[in-house]
Design a protein around this motif. Structure first.
Motif, PDB file in Angstrom:
ATOM      1  N   LYS A   2      19.278  33.989  -5.589  1.00 39.01           N
ATOM      2  CA  LYS A   2      19.552  32.441  -5.323  1.00 39.01           C
ATOM      3  C   LYS A   2      18.593  32.255  -5.313  1.00 39.01           C
ATOM      4  CE  LYS A   2      18.777  30.279  -0.470  1.00 39.01           C
ATOM      5  NZ  LYS A   2      18.692  30.447   1.159  1.00 39.01           N
ATOM      6  N   THR A   3      19.191  30.738  -5.994  1.00 43.67           N
ATOM      7  CA  THR A   3      17.774  29.706  -7.158  1.00 43.67           C
ATOM      8  C   THR A   3      17.658  28.154  -5.624  1.00 43.67           C
ATOM      9  OG1 THR A   3      18.631  30.773  -8.567  1.00 43.67           O
ATOM     10  CG2 THR A   3      17.613  28.871  -9.119  1.00 43.67           C
ATOM     11  N   ILE A   4      16.638  28.450  -5.576  1.00 47.26           N
ATOM     12  CA  ILE A   4      15.810  27.298  -4.991  1.00 47.26           C
ATOM     13  C   ILE A   4      14.783  26.030  -5.304  1.00 47.26           C
ATOM     14  CG2 ILE A   4      14.779  26.079  -2.674  1.00 47.26           C
ATOM     15  CD1 ILE A   4      15.217  28.881  -1.611  1.00 47.26           C
ATOM     16  N   LEU A   5      15.137  24.914  -6.310  1.00 48.38           N
ATOM     17  CA  LEU A   5      14.587  23.589  -6.544  1.00 48.38           C
ATOM     18  C   LEU A   5      13.502  23.320  -5.560  1.00 48.38           C
ATOM     19  CD1 LEU A   5      16.097  22.092  -9.574  1.00 48.38           C
ATOM     20  CD2 LEU A   5      14.917  20.888  -7.467  1.00 48.38           C
ATOM     21  N   TRP A   6      12.170  23.383  -5.821  1.00 52.33           N
ATOM     22  CA  TRP A   6      11.080  22.541  -4.917  1.00 52.33           C
ATOM     23  C   TRP A   6      10.777  20.651  -5.495  1.00 52.33           C
ATOM     24  CZ3 TRP A   6       6.649  20.757  -4.731  1.00 52.33           C
ATOM     25  CH2 TRP A   6       6.238  20.030  -3.702  1.00 52.33           C
ATOM     26  N   ALA A   7      10.908  20.757  -5.379  1.00 53.61           N
ATOM     27  CA  ALA A   7      10.565  18.538  -5.815  1.00 53.61           C
ATOM     28  C   ALA A   7       9.689  18.063  -4.889  1.00 53.61           C
ATOM     29  CB  ALA A   7      11.708  18.126  -6.367  1.00 53.61           C
ATOM     30  N   ALA A   8       8.751  17.113  -5.580  1.00 54.03           N
ATOM     31  CA  ALA A   8       8.494  15.763  -4.365  1.00 54.03           C
ATOM     32  C   ALA A   8       8.707  14.895  -5.148  1.00 54.03           C
ATOM     33  CB  ALA A   8       6.382  16.143  -4.835  1.00 54.03           C
ATOM     34  N   LEU A   9       9.490  13.924  -4.336  1.00 53.94           N
ATOM     35  CA  LEU A   9       9.658  12.768  -4.864  1.00 53.94           C
ATOM     36  C   LEU A   9       9.464  11.628  -3.996  1.00 53.94           C
ATOM     37  CD1 LEU A   9      13.604  13.559  -5.464  1.00 53.94           C
ATOM     38  CD2 LEU A   9      12.001  13.819  -6.784  1.00 53.94           C
ATOM     39  N   SER A  10       9.036  10.897  -4.507  1.00 52.71           N
ATOM     40  CA  SER A  10       8.272   9.576  -4.145  1.00 52.71           C
ATOM     41  C   SER A  10       9.633   8.852  -3.465  1.00 52.71           C
ATOM     42  CB  SER A  10       7.853   8.466  -5.360  1.00 52.71           C
ATOM     43  OG  SER A  10       9.390   7.791  -5.923  1.00 52.71           O
ATOM     44  N   ALA A  11       9.580   7.877  -2.837  1.00 53.91           N
ATOM     45  CA  ALA A  11      10.509   7.194  -1.720  1.00 53.91           C
ATOM     46  C   ALA A  11      11.681   6.279  -2.282  1.00 53.91           C
ATOM     47  CB  ALA A  11       9.509   6.520  -0.394  1.00 53.91           C
ATOM     48  N   ASN A  12      11.140   5.956  -3.397  1.00 51.12           N
ATOM     49  CA  ASN A  12      12.357   5.444  -4.500  1.00 51.12           C
ATOM     50  C   ASN A  12      13.173   6.236  -5.172  1.00 51.12           C
ATOM     51  OD1 ASN A  12      10.524   6.063  -5.344  1.00 51.12           O
ATOM     52  ND2 ASN A  12      10.943   3.368  -7.214  1.00 51.12           N
ATOM     53  N   GLY A  13      12.515   8.120  -5.207  1.00 54.67           N
ATOM     54  CA  GLY A  13      13.748   8.682  -5.791  1.00 54.67           C
ATOM     55  C   GLY A  13      13.457   9.752  -6.784  1.00 54.67           C
ATOM     56  N   ASN A  14      12.381   9.497  -7.697  1.00 59.58           N
ATOM     57  CA  ASN A  14      11.448   9.244  -8.653  1.00 59.58           C
ATOM     58  C   ASN A  14      10.511  10.676  -8.393  1.00 59.58           C
ATOM     59  OD1 ASN A  14      12.388   7.279  -9.597  1.00 59.58           O
ATOM     60  ND2 ASN A  14      10.858   5.660  -9.812  1.00 59.58           N
ATOM     61  N   TYR A  15      10.407  11.274  -9.571  1.00 58.69           N
ATOM     62  CA  TYR A  15       9.237  12.411  -9.346  1.00 58.69           C
ATOM     63  C   TYR A  15       8.290  11.700  -8.940  1.00 58.69           C
ATOM     64  CZ  TYR A  15      12.088  16.176 -11.170  1.00 58.69           C
ATOM     65  OH  TYR A  15      13.018  16.697 -11.037  1.00 58.69           O
ATOM     66  N   ALA A  16       7.966  11.848  -7.690  1.00 55.57           N
ATOM     67  CA  ALA A  16       5.902  11.752  -7.545  1.00 55.57           C
ATOM     68  C   ALA A  16       5.203  12.324  -8.336  1.00 55.57           C
ATOM     69  CB  ALA A  16       5.986  11.856  -6.010  1.00 55.57           C
ATOM     70  N   ARG A  17       4.604  11.069  -9.224  1.00 54.13           N
ATOM     71  CA  ARG A  17       3.669  11.440  -9.906  1.00 54.13           C
ATOM     72  C   ARG A  17       2.282  11.536  -9.347  1.00 54.13           C
ATOM     73  NH1 ARG A  17       4.759   7.265 -14.214  1.00 54.13           N
ATOM     74  NH2 ARG A  17       5.647   6.182 -11.631  1.00 54.13           N
ATOM     75  N   SER A  18       1.631  12.732 -10.334  1.00 57.09           N
ATOM     76  CA  SER A  18       0.227  12.399  -9.748  1.00 57.09           C
ATOM     77  C   SER A  18      -1.157  11.834 -11.051  1.00 57.09           C
ATOM     78  CB  SER A  18      -0.337  13.046  -9.246  1.00 57.09           C
ATOM     79  OG  SER A  18      -0.430  15.224 -10.392  1.00 57.09           O
ATOM     80  N   SER A  19      -2.084  11.224 -10.540  1.00 58.93           N
ATOM     81  CA  SER A  19      -4.092  11.630 -11.232  1.00 58.93           C
ATOM     82  C   SER A  19      -4.830  11.493 -10.473  1.00 58.93           C
ATOM     83  CB  SER A  19      -2.885   9.995 -11.420  1.00 58.93           C
ATOM     84  OG  SER A  19      -3.298   8.706 -11.099  1.00 58.93           O
ATOM     85  N   GLN A  20      -6.312  11.538 -11.589  1.00 60.55           N
ATOM     86  CA  GLN A  20      -7.380  12.046 -10.727  1.00 60.55           C
ATOM     87  C   GLN A  20      -6.646  10.509  -9.618  1.00 60.55           C
ATOM     88  OE1 GLN A  20      -8.407  14.282 -10.841  1.00 60.55           O
ATOM     89  NE2 GLN A  20      -9.489  14.475 -12.431  1.00 60.55           N
ATOM     90  N   ARG A  21      -6.705   9.636  -9.779  1.00 60.82           N
ATOM     91  CA  ARG A  21      -6.686   8.138  -8.516  1.00 60.82           C
ATOM     92  C   ARG A  21      -5.684   8.575  -7.316  1.00 60.82           C
ATOM     93  NH1 ARG A  21      -5.338   1.705 -10.089  1.00 60.82           N
ATOM     94  NH2 ARG A  21      -5.762   1.522  -7.768  1.00 60.82           N
ATOM     95  N   HIS A  22      -5.060   9.079  -8.075  1.00 58.17           N
ATOM     96  CA  HIS A  22      -3.725   9.317  -7.084  1.00 58.17           C
ATOM     97  C   HIS A  22      -3.047  10.632  -6.393  1.00 58.17           C
ATOM     98  CE1 HIS A  22      -3.300   5.159  -6.301  1.00 58.17           C
ATOM     99  NE2 HIS A  22      -2.862   4.750  -7.875  1.00 58.17           N
ATOM    100  N   PRO A  23      -3.951  11.498  -6.040  1.00 53.93           N
ATOM    101  CA  PRO A  23      -4.073  12.962  -6.259  1.00 53.93           C
ATOM    102  C   PRO A  23      -2.300  13.649  -6.130  1.00 53.93           C
ATOM    103  CG  PRO A  23      -5.683  12.644  -5.211  1.00 53.93           C
ATOM    104  CD  PRO A  23      -5.341  11.574  -5.805  1.00 53.93           C
ATOM    105  N   PRO A  24      -2.019  14.426  -6.003  1.00 51.32           N
ATOM    106  CA  PRO A  24      -1.240  15.339  -5.648  1.00 51.32           C
ATOM    107  C   PRO A  24      -1.306  14.787  -3.622  1.00 51.32           C
ATOM    108  CG  PRO A  24      -1.814  16.718  -6.362  1.00 51.32           C
ATOM    109  CD  PRO A  24      -1.934  15.541  -6.912  1.00 51.32           C
ATOM    110  N   LYS A  25      -0.818  14.528  -2.703  1.00 50.22           N
ATOM    111  CA  LYS A  25      -0.904  14.614  -0.900  1.00 50.22           C
ATOM    112  C   LYS A  25      -0.635  16.423  -0.747  1.00 50.22           C
ATOM    113  CE  LYS A  25       0.343  10.459   0.564  1.00 50.22           C
ATOM    114  NZ  LYS A  25      -1.427  10.180   0.574  1.00 50.22           N
ATOM    115  N   PRO A  26      -2.254  16.940   0.182  1.00 48.65           N
ATOM    116  CA  PRO A  26      -2.096  17.857   0.312  1.00 48.65           C
ATOM    117  C   PRO A  26      -0.352  18.616   0.882  1.00 48.65           C
ATOM    118  CG  PRO A  26      -4.006  16.440   1.836  1.00 48.65           C
ATOM    119  CD  PRO A  26      -3.025  15.994   0.156  1.00 48.65           C
TER     120      PRO A  26
END
Length: 177
Positions: A2-26
């Protein structure tokens, strides 16, 4: 397997990007860590693996990754002896490596090319999407091969707090338009 794909996406469907200014949500990194611990493994692409190694804000703070089998999909990355991961040249080889280590489920966590390689090879059974409370400009997306379509059945939806929602889907077989 069984293979499960896990992804964090923005509300408009793009990959949620992170940076120093906008770190990933804990809440998102904690969810990833919980799934990695539950399955005892995760598969990641070379670029995402290197970003995890270089940027502490991308790594889950809530738990150790000790004892978790990490497979990096790359035909060019040379890891030193004793590295916390192993490499595999492609999606099928990554799954075979985990199967050989006794795993019955594989967790694929990114990035875009790795996700899409598993999807285009028809190797994904479930998708977990963590929707983050942000909208981002044109960006990277989860895609299927041109002309393909897959129905999804919602298995679960959960609020993770902080405005994040986790959606879990079972994927049907590949169909064409």
């Amino acid at each position: 397997m069984k293979t499960i794909l896990w992804a964090a996406l923005s509300a408009n469907g793009n990959y949620a990007r992170s940076s120093q200014r906008h770190p990933p949500k804990p809440e998102a990194t904690a969810d990833f860590a919980a799934h990695a611990r539950e399955h005892g493994n995760f598969i990641v692409g070379r670029q995402t693996f290197l970003e995890f190694q270089e940027n502490a804000s991308r790594r889950p703070q809530s738990a150790s990754m000790d004892g978790i089998d990490i497979v990096v999909v790359s035909s060019t990355l040379a890891l030193p002896p004793g590295a916390p991961a192993q490499t595999a040249p492609d999606a099928r080889a990554a799954l075979a490596l985990l199967r050989g280590r006794g795993h019955q489920t594989a967790l694929v966590v990114g990035g875009e090319r790795t996700h899409n390689a598993f999807l285009s090879a028809g190797l994904v059974d479930e998708v977990i999407v963590v929707v983050t409370p942000s909208f981002e400009d044109e960006g990277r997306k989860i895609t299927l091969s041109r002309g393909e379509r897959r129905e999804a059945t919602l298995i679960e939806h959960t609020s993770l707090g902080g405005g994040l929602i986790r959606l879990r889907y079972a994927l049907g077989s590949v169909d064409t338009w």
